[in-house]
Design a protein around this motif. Structure first.
Motif, PDB file in Angstrom:
ATOM      1  N   VAL A  70      54.337  12.514  47.067  1.00 47.60           N
ATOM      2  CA  VAL A  70      55.602  12.749  46.366  1.00 47.60           C
ATOM      3  C   VAL A  70      55.409  12.631  44.857  1.00 47.60           C
ATOM      4  N   LEU A  71      54.600  11.676  44.418  1.00 45.99           N
ATOM      5  CA  LEU A  71      54.321  11.545  42.987  1.00 45.99           C
ATOM      6  C   LEU A  71      53.692  12.819  42.443  1.00 45.99           C
ATOM      7  N   MET A  72      52.740  13.402  43.170  1.00 41.38           N
ATOM      8  CA  MET A  72      52.117  14.644  42.723  1.00 41.38           C
ATOM      9  C   MET A  72      53.138  15.775  42.668  1.00 41.38           C
ATOM     10  N   ALA A  73      54.034  15.816  43.658  1.00 41.94           N
ATOM     11  CA  ALA A  73      55.079  16.842  43.660  1.00 41.94           C
ATOM     12  C   ALA A  73      55.996  16.683  42.453  1.00 41.94           C
ATOM     13  N   LEU A  74      56.348  15.455  42.124  1.00 43.98           N
ATOM     14  CA  LEU A  74      57.231  15.217  40.980  1.00 43.98           C
ATOM     15  C   LEU A  74      56.536  15.514  39.657  1.00 43.98           C
ATOM     16  N   LEU A  75      55.243  15.287  39.589  1.00 44.50           N
ATOM     17  CA  LEU A  75      54.494  15.677  38.390  1.00 44.50           C
ATOM     18  C   LEU A  75      54.504  17.193  38.228  1.00 44.50           C
ATOM     19  N   GLU A  76      54.381  17.909  39.348  1.00 41.80           N
ATOM     20  CA  GLU A  76      54.448  19.370  39.288  1.00 41.80           C
ATOM     21  C   GLU A  76      55.850  19.813  38.883  1.00 41.80           C
ATOM     22  N   LEU A  77      56.873  19.189  39.466  1.00 41.88           N
ATOM     23  CA  LEU A  77      58.257  19.535  39.162  1.00 41.88           C
ATOM     24  C   LEU A  77      58.545  19.383  37.669  1.00 41.88           C
ATOM     25  N   ASN A  78      58.004  18.336  37.069  1.00 40.80           N
ATOM     26  CA  ASN A  78      58.301  18.029  35.670  1.00 40.80           C
ATOM     27  C   ASN A  78      57.294  18.622  34.694  1.00 40.80           C
ATOM     28  N   GLY A  79      56.370  19.431  35.194  1.00 44.64           N
ATOM     29  CA  GLY A  79      55.378  20.029  34.317  1.00 44.64           C
ATOM     30  C   GLY A  79      56.017  20.848  33.206  1.00 44.64           C
ATOM     31  N   GLY A  80      55.781  20.464  31.979  1.00 42.00           N
ATOM     32  CA  GLY A  80      56.347  21.179  30.835  1.00 42.00           C
ATOM     33  C   GLY A  80      57.772  20.799  30.485  1.00 42.00           C
TER      34      GLY A  80
END
Length: 253
Positions: free
Chosen positions: A163-173
């Motif tokens: 989930v942390l990796m998914a949230l990092l992707e979600l917030n990319g940029g």
């Protein structure tokens, strides 16, 4: 949770030997796909040990052709804080599974010693692309090295790591102070269940890695709904975890 002193020492050696100085990049398909289950969700659904082991292999393979030494199973067990009695067997089973699923393969290193070669995370057997380059663009999810060097990989559950990796992707940029919304379509692309999202966001909040802000959206002509914005607190990764504070799901989760 007791401080895993032996695992910390072993992980220190693993990160030092990698000589890595920058973040660890995972191709976007590792985290999010629209057609099939992404690698992170696939691994954590099979067993969190396989996700943690594979991610640590990726951390150690720093440059093309993305190889790393094939460490003894006792070493792998210590990396991941497995018990001495059953740890080597469990570590060996996890590594064999990754090989059988064509996520890594055995190879011989330039010095003649046995090694492992990273393969494409879709299980096709193709080569690993450490930059995330795809069709002329570069897309990846980067995890800071301190995710390993500060031992968060030992502290978090496998599902919360996914989930942390998914949230990092979600917030990319993203530059929004409260992070980004997660809609249903985007959530499905990460391949993680609603229960996993609920429990994992609670766990990440407990460790101060995530700030969740409820907001209302819509206008007076339509039904107003409450949605969450998710903001990953990257600064927390720069510290070591609190080993004394165990997380338990909130009632009704």
């Amino acid at each position: 949770m007791e401080v895993p002193s032996e695992a910390i020492e072993a992980l220190d050696r693993a990160t030092a030997r990698s000589k890595r100085k920058s973040s660890v990049n995972f191709p976007i398909a590792y985290v999010k796909r629209g057609d099939v289950l992404p690698t992170a969700a696939w691994l954590v659904q099979s067993h969190e040990l396989r996700l943690k082991m594979h991610m640590t292999f990726v951390m150690q393979a720093t440059a093309a052709p993305y190889t790393l030494p094939d460490r003894p199973t006792q070493s792998l067990a210590r990396w991941l804080n497995l018990p001495p009695a059953s740890g080597p067997r469990r570590a060996n089973d996890a590594k064999k599974w990754l090989i059988e699923r064509k996520l890594v393969t055995r190879t011989t290193l330039d010095d003649g010693k046995p090694g492992l070669l990273l393969l494409n995370p879709d299980g096709s057997g193709g080569s690993w692309n450490g930059t995330g380059a795809s069709q002329g663009t570069e897309r990846w999810v980067g995890l800071p090295l301190n995710f390993w060097s500060n031992y968060w990989i030992l502290r978090l559950s496998g599902r919360s790591i996914a989930v942390l990796m998914a949230l990092l992707e979600l917030n990319g940029g993203s530059k929004h102070l409260d992070g980004e919304f997660m809609d249903g379509h985007r959530k499905r692309q990460y391949g993680l269940s609603d229960d996993t999202w609920t429990r994992s966001t609670q766990e990440l909040e407990h460790h101060k890695l995530l700030r969740t802000t409820p907001v209302y959206w819509g206008d007076d002509e339509y039904e107003r709904r409450k949605r969450n914005r998710y903001f990953v607190v990257r600064e927390t990764l720069e510290t070591t975890p609190d080993w004394s504070s165990d997380w338990t799901p909130r009632t009704g989760s």
